[in-house]
Design an enzyme around this catalytic site. Structure first.
Site, PDB file in Angstrom:
ATOM      1  N   GLY A 130       0.720  -1.234   0.112  1.00  0.00           N
ATOM      2  CA  GLY A 130      -0.005   0.238  -0.013  1.00  0.00           C
ATOM      3  C   GLY A 130       0.890   1.070   0.080  1.00  0.00           C
ATOM      4  O   GLY A 130       1.393   1.440   1.117  1.00  0.00           O
ATOM      5  N   GLU A 154      -2.702   6.596  -2.744  1.00  0.00           N
ATOM      6  CA  GLU A 154      -3.876   7.104  -2.097  1.00  0.00           C
ATOM      7  C   GLU A 154      -4.874   7.757  -3.055  1.00  0.00           C
ATOM      8  O   GLU A 154      -4.139   8.169  -4.193  1.00  0.00           O
ATOM      9  CB  GLU A 154      -3.509   8.092  -0.958  1.00  0.00           C
ATOM     10  N   ASN A 195      -5.920  10.750  -3.290  1.00  0.00           N
ATOM     11  CA  ASN A 195      -5.516  12.140  -3.879  1.00  0.00           C
ATOM     12  C   ASN A 195      -3.946  12.229  -4.171  1.00  0.00           C
ATOM     13  O   ASN A 195      -3.534  13.417  -4.494  1.00  0.00           O
ATOM     14  CB  ASN A 195      -6.021  13.034  -2.924  1.00  0.00           C
ATOM     15  N   GLY A 211      -1.735   9.906  -6.145  1.00  0.00           N
ATOM     16  CA  GLY A 211      -1.238   8.892  -6.911  1.00  0.00           C
ATOM     17  C   GLY A 211       0.422   8.867  -7.154  1.00  0.00           C
ATOM     18  O   GLY A 211       0.975   8.207  -6.238  1.00  0.00           O
ATOM     19  N   ILE A 236      -5.171  -0.919  -4.340  1.00  0.00           N
ATOM     20  CA  ILE A 236      -4.312  -1.881  -3.810  1.00  0.00           C
ATOM     21  C   ILE A 236      -4.635  -3.428  -4.334  1.00  0.00           C
ATOM     22  O   ILE A 236      -5.669  -3.855  -4.041  1.00  0.00           O
ATOM     23  CB  ILE A 236      -4.462  -1.893  -2.279  1.00  0.00           C
ATOM     24  N   GLU A 242       2.219   1.284 -11.468  1.00  0.00           N
ATOM     25  CA  GLU A 242       3.568   1.189 -10.927  1.00  0.00           C
ATOM     26  C   GLU A 242       4.339   2.311 -11.613  1.00  0.00           C
ATOM     27  O   GLU A 242       5.319   2.428 -12.238  1.00  0.00           O
ATOM     28  CB  GLU A 242       4.313   0.003 -11.198  1.00  0.00           C
ATOM     29  N   THR A 278       2.911   5.653 -14.154  1.00  0.00           N
ATOM     30  CA  THR A 278       2.359   6.104 -15.628  1.00  0.00           C
ATOM     31  C   THR A 278       3.475   6.284 -16.406  1.00  0.00           C
ATOM     32  O   THR A 278       4.753   6.636 -16.296  1.00  0.00           O
ATOM     33  CB  THR A 278       1.413   7.316 -15.510  1.00  0.00           C
ATOM     34  N   GLU A 306       4.031   8.683 -18.184  1.00  0.00           N
ATOM     35  CA  GLU A 306       4.322  10.115 -18.002  1.00  0.00           C
ATOM     36  C   GLU A 306       5.515  10.175 -16.905  1.00  0.00           C
ATOM     37  O   GLU A 306       6.636  10.683 -16.956  1.00  0.00           O
ATOM     38  CB  GLU A 306       3.082  10.885 -17.557  1.00  0.00           C
TER      39      GLU A 306
END
Length: 379
Positions: free
Chosen positions: A124, A127, A129, A131, A157, A363, A365, A367
């Site tokens: 984990g 969250e 808000n 990422g 998760i 895991e 993006t 970008e």
């Protein structure tokens, strides 16, 4: 770097193909439709050593390296991306974090259960808000005697509901401080630790994705991994290896989509000949095959460097970026080659298409991978 498959890789590939034909292919579309997480499959994978590929034998693992690991993930993903994803997340994230950063006592307590598949692991960091902006996480851990008390939530998760144990990163310092986050091992059943909503996903639907919710969750200090404040730094190292696993996952999905398209193009006749004879189709296949080979080279290069103990920050990001984008392109062309049938669930093309997209997101993006690569180039 050896470009010919080793005896171990050949053995693992055949073992996974045989296992998939018996235990995955007959049920995978049902799992996809119902979003069922087939926990029993992972117990069986554990019996084959695939839930602890990188774990040394002294802790009950297979004791293989990243080249064998990449082979196993890719072969699973050729059959079903969901199974490949869950196997990769279990190995690279939860198990990998404990293997790389936990104490000897923690390793001996948790790794044998994880490597055998008796226990399934979750990890984990993300969250709702925050990422890619993990430094601003809102899940906090406050020291209280011999415990830390956690409050907050994690989302997206893998195995958040079914997992027996989770490695969770929580803030123990100031917001934005890269040394203000700490990693904790939290077992299922700990009061104040529960699963939240299960996501209804586009693809990878048999791989369970849920929230983790912490409400005054008391975790003993003995469950802290490494030093207090090192959780985020540990996570970055874990993700370097994790990106190789997603590159392997992408590679497998692309290979599966390509092989299905080649087979269909030979069987499907139009104008009294197989459509593979048409240049419009054969050129698509040529592009697909070439990009898959390039993605494979990047992925196995990163795996080889990881096995040799080299820094793979740039190489893992390159492999993950390129292989994931190739996976999407190949799956898209696969649907096109199948034509109208590619849009139906009677053929595998549509599933590869849906599953591939996550590889450009999970895991880190595409970008974020470019950001990682650019930073290493411009140092």
């Amino acid at each position: 770097m050896e470009l010919v498959a080793t005896e171990n890789q050949t053995m693992i590939a055949q073992m996974v193909r045989d296992f998939g034909a018996q235990h995955i292919k007959p049920h995978m579309m049902e799992w996809d439709e119902t979003q069922e997480f087939p926990k029993e499959v992972f117990h069986k994978l554990g019996e084959l050593g695939l839930m602890g590929v990188l774990v040394p034998q002294e802790y009950g693992g297979a004791g293989f390296g990243y080249t064998e690991y990449v082979t196993a993930i890719a072969e699973l993903a050729k059959i079903d991306g969901s199974i490949g994803l869950s196997m990769a997340a279990h190995n690279s994230l939860c198990t990998g974090h404990i293997l790389q950063h936990a104490s000897e006592e923690q390793k001996r307590k948790y790794l044998p259960k994880l490597a055998s598949g008796e226990w399934i692991g979750a990890w984990g960091l993300t969250e709702p808000n925050t990422g890619s902006d993990a430094g601003n996480m809102r899940t906090v851990a406050v020291e209280d005697g011999d415990h830390y008390v956690l409050n907050g939530a994690k989302n997206f998760i893998t195995h958040g509901k079914t997992g027996n144990v989770a490695v969770v990163i929580a803030r123990t310092g100031e917001v934005g401080d890269s040394h203000g986050m700490t990693a904790f091992i939290i077992e299922r059943g700990t009061p104040g630790f529960e699963a939240g909503r299960k996501e209804n996903k586009l693809g990878m639907r048999a791989s369970e994705t849920t929230e983790l919710i912490f409400t005054d969750c008391r975790v003993p200090k003995e469950n802290v991994i490494g030093k207090v404040g090192d959780g985020f730094v540990q996570s970055l190292k874990v993700l370097d290896g994790g990106r190789i696993s997603i590159a392997a996952l992408s590679l497998g999905i692309a290979q599966g989509a390509y092989e299905a398209a080649v087979q269909y193009s030979k069987e499907r006749h139009q104008f009294n000949q197989p459509i593979s004879n048409f240049q419009g189709i054969s050129f698509k296949l040529a592009d697909m095959a070439t990009e898959i080979e390039a993605a494979s080279l990047l992925t196995y290069r990163a795996a080889d460097m990881k096995d040799r103990g080299l820094n793979v920050n740039k190489e893992s990001a390159m492999a993950k970026l390129y292989a994931s984008e190739v996976s999407v392109r190949v799956a898209n062309e696969g649907v096109q080659i199948f034509g109208g049938y590619g849009y139906t669930k009677d053929y595998p093309a549509e599933k590869y298409y849906r599953d591939a997209k996550l590889c450009t997101i999970g895991e880190g993006t595409s970008e974020i991978q470019k950001l990682v690569i650019a930073r290493t180039l411009l140092k």
